[in-house]
Design a protein around this motif. Structure first.
Motif, PDB file in Angstrom:
ATOM      1  N   GLY B 304      25.174 -21.051 107.636  1.00  0.00           N
ATOM      2  CA  GLY B 304      24.200 -20.203 106.974  1.00  0.00           C
ATOM      3  C   GLY B 304      24.740 -18.935 106.355  1.00  0.00           C
ATOM      4  N   GLN B 305      26.059 -18.856 106.108  1.00  0.00           N
ATOM      5  CA  GLN B 305      26.512 -17.704 105.334  1.00  0.00           C
ATOM      6  C   GLN B 305      26.169 -17.966 103.865  1.00  0.00           C
ATOM      7  OE1 GLN B 305      30.726 -17.303 105.798  1.00  0.00           O
ATOM      8  NE2 GLN B 305      31.200 -19.289 104.944  1.00  0.00           N
ATOM      9  N   SER B 306      26.247 -16.932 103.034  1.00  0.00           N
ATOM     10  CA  SER B 306      25.805 -17.093 101.657  1.00  0.00           C
ATOM     11  C   SER B 306      26.733 -18.059 100.921  1.00  0.00           C
ATOM     12  CB  SER B 306      25.804 -15.745 100.942  1.00  0.00           C
ATOM     13  OG  SER B 306      27.124 -15.375 100.615  1.00  0.00           O
ATOM     14  N   GLU B 307      26.188 -18.707  99.882  1.00  0.00           N
ATOM     15  CA  GLU B 307      27.000 -19.671  99.135  1.00  0.00           C
ATOM     16  C   GLU B 307      28.177 -18.986  98.472  1.00  0.00           C
ATOM     17  OE1 GLU B 307      24.695 -22.026  96.453  1.00  0.00           O
ATOM     18  OE2 GLU B 307      23.377 -22.694  98.077  1.00  0.00           O
ATOM     19  N   LEU B 308      27.957 -17.750  98.009  1.00  0.00           N
ATOM     20  CA  LEU B 308      29.045 -17.015  97.365  1.00  0.00           C
ATOM     21  C   LEU B 308      30.180 -16.792  98.369  1.00  0.00           C
ATOM     22  CD1 LEU B 308      30.149 -15.479  94.909  1.00  0.00           C
ATOM     23  CD2 LEU B 308      29.163 -13.417  95.913  1.00  0.00           C
ATOM     24  N   ALA B 309      29.802 -16.349  99.581  1.00  0.00           N
ATOM     25  CA  ALA B 309      30.820 -16.112 100.604  1.00  0.00           C
ATOM     26  C   ALA B 309      31.569 -17.404 100.891  1.00  0.00           C
ATOM     27  CB  ALA B 309      30.184 -15.578 101.881  1.00  0.00           C
TER      28      ALA B 309
END
Lengths: 217, 539
Positions: B304-309
Motif C-alpha cells: 500500500g505505498q504510493s504507486e510513485l514510490a
C-alpha cells in the motif's frame, strides 16, 4: 616496532601500534564512528517524532504546552555548562595540571547529576498526572486525537537520552579515578579526549530535543 | 589431539583461560567460526525438519503452529546468528589484519567484547524457545507481532543485542583499514577482500543502529502500547516495515559483499592471473553499499505505498544490477585465459558465480512491479533469496574456509573429498531450490505447512535436494575435522597467492609476522612475481 624500540615505548602504547600517533588517530576515528551510530540510533526516534508531528500537528501543539519550559531551559543551561567544564578538563590535562583537571571533571559530574535531578522532578510530575506513554495514559486535559503518542515520543527520547547521561557519568567517574592516579599527561590524554567527545554529543542531542519537545508551538 | 607447530597462535599461550580472555584477532576469529558454525548446524537441522514436513501435502510431523515457529527460528538463526556475522566476524577477523600486514585489529578488547556480546545475544534469542518460540516470521511484522502471544520480546531483544556485536565489528574494521595498513600499502594496493570488508563495515555501522531502535520501538509497543505501529492508537503498521527494511535491505549486502570479497581473492589466486578491473571491483563494492540504502521500498510493493514510490524503488532496485554485473564480468574476464586450477575453493567460487547470477537475475524479476505482484510471497521469493544468500554467501564462505584452512590450522584437508563435497553441495542446492522457483511461479505460497496435491512432486524433489545438501555438509565436517589430526602440514603459501597473509607462518605466530611488514608487490601482480615452487604443496 618501527620507530620506537621496546625500551623507549611508553607504557600506554599498545603492542600492535607502531607509535603514539597511530594509536591516538585510531582511537579518535573509532570514537567518531561510534558517535555516528549513536546519532543514527536517535535518528529512528527523530523520524518517529517527525512523522507523528506531521500527522497530528494540533495534538502536538496542545500536548507540548504541558511540558515545563523553565525546567527544560534550566537543564539546557546545566548541560551546556557541563560541556564547558568537560572541555576545560581536557585543556587542563593538556597543560599537565592534574588537580585542575580533576576539579573540572568533578564539576561536570555534579552538573550531570543536577540535570538528572531536574529530570526526575519533571518525570515525577507527569507520572502523577497520568501523562504517560501509550496505554498507561490517563490524563484528560489535552485536546486532539491520541495525545498519548506525544508522551510516548517524549519519554522515549528523553529516556534514551537520560540513559546516555547515566552512562556518561559512569565514564566520567572512571576518568576522575584515572586522572587522580596520574595516568594522563600532556603526551597522553586520549581517553579524556574521547570522553569529552561523547559528552559533547550527549549535550548536543539534548540541544535538539529541547526545542523540538518544549519550544516549537 | 590437534598436532601443529608449538609456536603457533593455536598453542601459545596455553589453557582455556588464555582463549576466553584472548585479545588475538586470530583466536577471536576461530571462536566466532566455531559459534557461527554451531548455529549454522542448528538452523540447518530446522530446515531439514521443515523439508521433512513438506515432503508430502499432508500434516505429517509438525502442527501448523509449530511449523510457524520453526520457520521463524530458522530465519532468525540463519540471518542474525549465522550469515550476517559469518564472513566479517569469523573469516574477516582472522584474515583482515594479516592481509594488511598488521599485528592485530585496532581495538582488540572491543573485538573480544563483540564476541561475548554475540554469544549473549544469541543465547537470549534462542531462549525464546523456552517460552514457546515465536510465530511471526523473522521480520516480526506489525500488527501481528504486537498482538501474538508468542515470545516476540525475547527474540527481538536478542537481535537487538546481536546488533551491537555487528556494529563493533564494523567499527573495528573501518579503523583498522584506515590506520593500520603496512607501510607502502596504499588504498589501491589493498587486496579486494579488504575493500569488500570495508564496504561491509560501512553498512554495518550505518544501518544496524536503525534496526536497534526499530526493535526497541517494537518492544515498547508491546509493553506500553505507545501507538507507533498500531492503527487503533493512531499508528501505522507499514511504518514498521519502512524502519525494518531500512536496515534489513542493506543487511542483505552485509551478507553478500564479504562473499564477493572472498570470490575476488579465490578467482585471482586460482586463475594465477592479475585480476581484471581492480578499481572497478573495488568501487563497485562501495557502489553496492551506497545503493543498498535506497532500495528498501521494494519489500513493500504490495503493502500500500504510493504507486510513485513503488516506481522509484523499482528503478533504484535495478541500479543494484550494475555494480553486481561489473563484478561478475570482471571475475569472468579474470578467468579468461588464466591458468585455472580447479582446487576445492575454486569449485566453490565457480558455484558462486553460477548461483549468484541466477539469484541476481531473479532479483530483477522481483524488482519489476508487475511481475512482483504475481510472485509476491510465493516460493519464488524463497528460492531467490536462498540463491543469493546460500548460493552466494554460503558458497563464498565455504570457499573461504577451504582457502584459508591451511593458514588457520597449518593443515591440508583431503582435496579429493573436498572436491566431491563441493559437487554434492552444488547439486543438492540446485535440486532443493531450483524446484522452488518453478513452484513459486505456479503460485505455491511461502510459509504454508500444507499445500494442494499439484505441488507434491516438486516439494518431494526439493526435500531430496535438501537431504543431499545436508549429506554434503556432513562429509565436509568429517574430512575437515580429520585434517586437524591427520592432515599433511601446510606450507606457508600452498596456493601460490600474493596477498600478505601468505607471508606469515602456517599457522601464524601470536604476533602474526616475524618482522615488520612492508608492501613489496601488489596483491595480484602474478605477471611479475614468481612464486617459489618449493613453497607449494602437491595436494
Amino acid at each position: 616496532m618501527s620507530s620506537e624500540s621496546l625500551s623507549t615505548r611508553p607504557a600506554h602504547l599498545q603492542h600492535h601500534f607502531a607509535d603514539t600517533y597511530q594509536q591516538g588517530d585510531a582511537a579518535r576515528l573509532g570514537m567518531w564512528v561510534f558517535l555516528l551510530t549513536e546519532i543514527l540510533l536517535f535518528g529512528g526516534l527523530f523520524c518517529f517524532y517527525a512523522i507523528y508531528r506531521s500527522w497530528y500537528p494540533d495534538m502536538f501543539i496542545n500536548a507540548h504546552r504541558h511540558l515545563n519550559v523553565w525546567l527544560g531551559g534550566t537543564n539546557t543551561v546545566v548541560l551546556i555548562t557541563s560541556s564547558v567544564t568537560m572541555a576545560l578538563a581536557i585543556r587542563s590535562a593538556q597543560l599537565g595540571k592534574r588537580r585542575e583537571a580533576v576539579y573540572n571533571l568533578v564539576a561536570t559530574l555534579l552538573l550531570a547529576a543536577v540535570f538528572l535531578i531536574i529530570k526526575y522532578f519533571e518525570y515525577e510530575h507527569k507520572i502523577h498526572l497520568g501523562q504517560l506513554p501509550g496505554k498507561f495514559y490517563t490524563f484528560q486535559g489535552i485536546a486532539g486525537s491520541n495525545p498519548h503518542v506525544f508522551f510516548s515520543v517524549y519519554f522515549l527520547m528523553t529516556g534514551l537520552h537520560g540513559l546516555h547521561v547515566i552512562g556518561g557519568m559512569g565514564v566520567i567517574a572512571w576518568m576522575i579515578q584515572r586522572t587522580r592516579r596520574g595516568e594522563f599527561s600532556p603526551e597522553y590524554y586520549t581517553p579524556l579526549e574521547l570522553t569529552g567527545l561523547y559528552w559533547h554529543l550527549v549535550d548536543l542531542i539534548w540541544i535538539f530535543l529541547f526545542p523540538l519537545l518544549y519550544l516549537i508551538g | 589431539m590437534y598436532t601443529g607447530p608449538e609456536n603457533s597462535y593455536l598453542k601459545q599461550p596455553r589453557g582455556l583461560k588464555s582463549w576466553l580472555l584472548t585479545l588475538d584477532h586470530k583466536r577471536i576469529g576461530v571462536m566466532y567460526l566455531t559459534a557461527i558454525m554451531f548455529f549454522f548446524l542448528v538452523g540447518g537441522l530446522l530446515a531439514v525438519l521443515m523439508r521433512v514436513e513438506l515432503s508430502s501435502p499432508a500434516r505429517d510431523v509438525v502442527s501448523a503452529e509449530l511449523y510457524n515457529r520453526l520457520f521463524t527460528l530458522h530465519g532468525a538463526i540463519m540471518i542474525f546468528m549465522f550469515i550476517i556475522p559469518s564472513i566479517p566476524a569469523a573469516i574477516g577477523n582472522f584474515v583482515l589484519p594479516l592481509m594488511i600486514g598488521a599485528k592485530d585489529v585496532a581495538f582488540p578488547r572491543l573485538n573480544l567484547a563483540s564476541w561475548y556480546i554475540y554469544v549473549v545475544g544469541s543465547l537470549i534469542a534462542v531462549a525464546s524457545i523456552l517460552q514457546g518460540g515465536v510465530d511471526t516470521g523473522w521480520t516480526f511484522y506489525t500488527p501481528y507481532s504486537t498482538s501474538t502471544n508468542s515470545a516476540v520480546i525475547t527474540l527481538t531483544f536478542g537481535a537487538f543485542v546481536l546488533g551491537f556485536s555487528s556494529i563493533f565489528t564494523g567499527l573495528n574494521f573501518i579503523v583498522t583499514i584506515h590506520k593500520m595498513r603496512a607501510p607502502g600499502m596504499t588504498w589501491f594496493k589493498m587486496p579486494l577482500m579488504v575493500w569488500g570488508l570495508y564496504a561491509t563495515a560501512i553498512i554495518q555501522v550505518l544501518a544496524t543502529p536503525v534496526l536497534g531502535i526499530t526493535l526497541v520501538l517494537l518492544i515498547f509497543e508491546r509493553l506500553f502500547g505507545i501507538g507507533i505501529f498500531d492503527p487503533a492508537m493512531g499508528g501505522d503498521p507499514v511504518l514498521y516495515q519502512h524502519f525494518f527494511w531500512f536496515y534489513s535491505h542493506p543487511a542483505v549486502y552485509i551478507m553478500i559483499l564479504p562473499g564477493m570479497a572472498i570470490i575476488s581473492e579465490l578467482i585471482a589466486t586460482f586463475s594465477h592471473k592479475r585480476i581484471f578491473g581492480y578499481k572497478a571491483i573495488a568501487f563497485s563494492s562501495l557502489g553496492i553499499a551506497l545503493v543498498s540504502f535506497l532500495v528498501w521500498g521494494h519489500h513493500m510493493f504490495t503493502s500500500g505505498q504510493s504507486e510513485l514510490a513503488a516506481m522509484i524503488f523499482s528503478f533504484l532496485t535495478f541500479l543494484v544490477g550494475i555494480p553486481s554485473g561489473i563484478k561478475i564480468f570482471n571475475w569472468v574476464a579474470t578467468m579468461y585465459r588464466g591458468s585455472i586450477s580447479l582446487k576445492t575453493p575454486m569449485l566453490y567460487a565457480i558455484a558462486f558465480l553460477l548461483l549468484f547470477t541466477i539469484g541476481g537475475l531473479t532479483g530483477i524479476f522481483l524488482g519489476t512491479l508487475a511481475v512482483d505482484v504475481h510472485l509476491h510471497d510465493t516460493y519464488f521469493i524463497v528460492a531467490h533469496f536462498h540463491y543469493v544468500m546460500m548460493g552466494g554467501t554460503v558458497m563464498a564462505l565455504l570457499g573461504g574456509i577451504h582457502y584459508w584452512w591451511p593458514k588457520m590450522w597449518g593443515k591440508m584437508y583431503n582435496e579429493t573429498w573436498g572436491r566431491i563435497t563441493a559437487v554434492l553441495v552444488f547439486v543438492g542446492f540446485n535440486v532443493a531450490f531450483f524446484t522452488q522457483f518453478i513452484m513459486g511461479s505456479q503460485g505455491m505460497p511461502r510459509r504454508y505447512y500444507s499445500y494442494p496435491d499439484q505441488f507434491a512432486f516438486l516439494h518431494e524433489v526439493s526435500s531430496v535436494g535438501a537431504y543431499i545438501l545436508g549429506f554434503g555438509f556432513l562429509i565436509m565436517v568429517i574430512y575437515l575435522i580429520h585434517s586437524l589430526y591427520r592432515g599433511k602440514p601446510a606450507a606457508r603459501n600452498p596456493w601460490g597467492a600474493l596477498t600478505m597473509e601468505w607471508e606469515a607462518a602456517s599457522p601464524p605466530t601470536t604476533h602474526n609476522f616475524d618482522k615488520d611488514m612492508k608492501l613489496e608487490h601488489g596483491p595480484y601482480d602474478f605477471d611479475r612475481v614468481e612464486v617459489e615452487d618449493e613453497e607449494m604443496v602437491k595436494a
